[in-house]
Every structure is written in structure tokens, then in C-alpha cells.
Design a protein around this motif. Sequence first.
Motif, PDB file in Angstrom:
ATOM      1  N   THR A   1      53.721  52.828  19.246  1.00  0.00           N
ATOM      2  CA  THR A   1      52.455  52.144  18.945  1.00  0.00           C
ATOM      3  C   THR A   1      52.154  52.188  17.451  1.00  0.00           C
ATOM      4  OG1 THR A   1      51.569  52.723  21.127  1.00  0.00           O
ATOM      5  CG2 THR A   1      49.978  52.093  19.435  1.00  0.00           C
ATOM      6  N   PHE A   2      52.324  53.373  16.861  1.00  0.00           N
ATOM      7  CA  PHE A   2      52.051  53.495  15.430  1.00  0.00           C
ATOM      8  C   PHE A   2      53.055  52.688  14.606  1.00  0.00           C
ATOM      9  CE2 PHE A   2      52.756  55.456  11.289  1.00  0.00           C
ATOM     10  CZ  PHE A   2      51.474  55.393  10.771  1.00  0.00           C
ATOM     11  N   SER A   3      54.323  52.714  15.018  1.00  0.00           N
ATOM     12  CA  SER A   3      55.359  52.005  14.263  1.00  0.00           C
ATOM     13  C   SER A   3      55.097  50.503  14.235  1.00  0.00           C
ATOM     14  CB  SER A   3      56.738  52.294  14.864  1.00  0.00           C
ATOM     15  OG  SER A   3      57.058  53.666  14.732  1.00  0.00           O
ATOM     16  N   GLN A   4      54.584  49.962  15.338  1.00  0.00           N
ATOM     17  CA  GLN A   4      54.247  48.534  15.364  1.00  0.00           C
ATOM     18  C   GLN A   4      53.189  48.212  14.313  1.00  0.00           C
ATOM     19  OE1 GLN A   4      53.185  47.344  19.356  1.00  0.00           O
ATOM     20  NE2 GLN A   4      55.061  48.191  20.233  1.00  0.00           N
ATOM     21  N   ASP A   5      52.164  49.059  14.231  1.00  0.00           N
ATOM     22  CA  ASP A   5      51.124  48.853  13.215  1.00  0.00           C
ATOM     23  C   ASP A   5      51.683  49.055  11.811  1.00  0.00           C
ATOM     24  OD1 ASP A   5      49.293  48.274  15.122  1.00  0.00           O
ATOM     25  OD2 ASP A   5      48.112  50.111  14.926  1.00  0.00           O
TER      26      ASP A   5
ATOM     27  N   ASN B   1      52.431  47.222   6.813  1.00  0.00           N
ATOM     28  CA  ASN B   1      53.204  47.815   5.719  1.00  0.00           C
ATOM     29  C   ASN B   1      52.722  49.231   5.385  1.00  0.00           C
ATOM     30  OD1 ASN B   1      55.268  47.788   3.818  1.00  0.00           O
ATOM     31  ND2 ASN B   1      53.913  47.050   2.182  1.00  0.00           N
ATOM     32  N   LEU B   2      52.626  50.061   6.426  1.00  0.00           N
ATOM     33  CA  LEU B   2      52.191  51.447   6.256  1.00  0.00           C
ATOM     34  C   LEU B   2      53.403  52.357   6.099  1.00  0.00           C
ATOM     35  CD1 LEU B   2      49.508  51.572   9.106  1.00  0.00           C
ATOM     36  CD2 LEU B   2      49.116  51.133   6.673  1.00  0.00           C
ATOM     37  N   ASN B   3      53.323  53.306   5.182  1.00  0.00           N
ATOM     38  CA  ASN B   3      54.432  54.232   4.953  1.00  0.00           C
ATOM     39  C   ASN B   3      54.118  55.655   5.403  1.00  0.00           C
ATOM     40  OD1 ASN B   3      56.241  52.370   3.719  1.00  0.00           O
ATOM     41  ND2 ASN B   3      54.998  52.457   1.846  1.00  0.00           N
TER      42      ASN B   3
ATOM     43  N   ILE C   1      56.440  61.335  13.631  1.00  0.00           N
ATOM     44  CA  ILE C   1      55.854  60.119  14.198  1.00  0.00           C
ATOM     45  C   ILE C   1      55.589  59.183  13.028  1.00  0.00           C
ATOM     46  CG2 ILE C   1      53.817  59.162  15.328  1.00  0.00           C
ATOM     47  CD1 ILE C   1      53.618  61.789  16.899  1.00  0.00           C
ATOM     48  N   GLY C   2      56.073  57.961  13.126  1.00  0.00           N
ATOM     49  CA  GLY C   2      55.905  57.030  12.015  1.00  0.00           C
ATOM     50  C   GLY C   2      57.022  57.171  10.993  1.00  0.00           C
TER      51      GLY C   2
END
Length: 263
Positions: A94-98, A103-105, A226-227
Motif C-alpha cells: 500500500t505504501f509503495s503504491q503511494d 515520488n516518495l523516498n 517498509i517502503g
Amino acid sequence: SDMASKFLLEYFILHTYFLLDATFPSFLKTYVGRLLNKEANTFSSRLLKDREPIIRFIDYERLKLESPEIFGRSFHLKILKESLLRTIADIDSTFSQDAFKYNLNSGSTATVVLIVDGQILVTNLGDSKALLCSEQYLSREDAKATALRIYHQKRRDGTILRFKDCESCKMAASKGLAHLVLKELTRDHRPDRDDEKSRVEKAGGHVLEWSGVPRVNGQLAVSRAIGDVSLKSYGVISAPEVTDWQPLDINDSYLVAASDGVF
């Protein structure tokens, strides 16, 4: 970490429900099939006569004897473990999709502890930890030596000992002194840990030190998270390491679960 905290309990409850819902109906179908083969005439005549649902004729006491693993505690612990692993995978997804969308690192470590019926299970990602503190008692000889050491230390420090202080030392020496023993329930996922480094390098990444800290591609100080989607193709994974179910003891006193900022 905000997203993980928000969805953890919700996802965990849903996965537990889905796994239980999927397990028991399929098991009952198998059981009914065996029942029809073993007792076809009796079962069929009762079914035709009473026209009741099949579930009414299941002998649950016999079912427990034939398949104790389904009704035993170990089965439910397996369900909870699998639910937690799926929960962490879903949170990462879920977080990876966002992260890709916006463009979150960023990323997060995680330590999750389950305590059920006197059993404890721990999963961790990254460098957050879980520590179990247990009380252990010294023998009388060790306790007496410890009491004397405390007494002499207080004298050297200039502490004025009162009569009741001496009595406390004597009591401690006669009954034994308790001390805390620390057990680490997690292992940090450092990029320079042999197994972690091997996975990173096989994925095409490398481990470099920056400011004295080993980092994946010179950036991330942990090899599981995570992420951190930009490093997933270089061996950073979201699969947690599991310290499997183990019984808690009567002397287990404290459990500490905290992020790397504490340690």
C-alpha cells in the motif's frame, strides 16, 4: 510509520478472519466427504428423512479426535503468524503504491510483537528492537557476596548506613538477590551483516560506508524496510525476520519494543 500504525490492526484482523474463513469450510468439506464414504447408508437415510443441513450431522467430538491440529492451540498460532506476515506485506504494498505515485523516498522500520496465551512471537524489519527482561535470582553465596559488595561500595562513597540498611543487606543475602537478564528478541538488519550483504550484492546493489555507517548503495542504513522503493531492486526487502512462538516464563517481567532512536 504513520501509515503502518494506521493499517496494522485493521489489516491483521482482516487477514485473520479471511484465513479462518478459508480454512474451516474447506476442512469441513473434506470431513463430510470422508463421512459420506464411511457411513454412506446411515448418513443418506438420516439426510433424506430429516431433510436437515449436513452441518447438523457432523460429530465435532470425533472431528477433534481425527484432526486435533485444527482445534489445537498450535493451529491458531500458525494462523496468527501468517496473518501478521501478510499484514506487513500488504502495508508495504500500500505504501509503495503511494510512494511511486507521489515520488516518495521515505520508509520505515517495524517491530511487531504478538502475545497470545502465554506465548510470544516477534517480527522485525530494519533496526528497531524488542527486548525481553527476566528476573533471575542469585544463589545464597552469590547474594551474600553481592550484598557485601554493595555495603562496602556505600561505605567508600561516604554513605551513612543505618541499622535497617544493614538488615536489608542481611535479608537479601539470606533470601537471594534478584537481577534482570536481558534477551534480545530481534536481530538488526544491517547491510554489512553477512546474509543481508549477500542478498544486496546478488541483486546488483553494494554496501558502502558513509559517516562510519554501512549503507545500501551508500544511502540506506538498513537492508530491510517498509517502503524505500528506490532501493527495492537492489536487495532491500520488506519480508520481516521472525522470532517464532516461544513460551513466556513466570520470571519474564518487562518487554521493550522501540525504534533505533531509543537504542
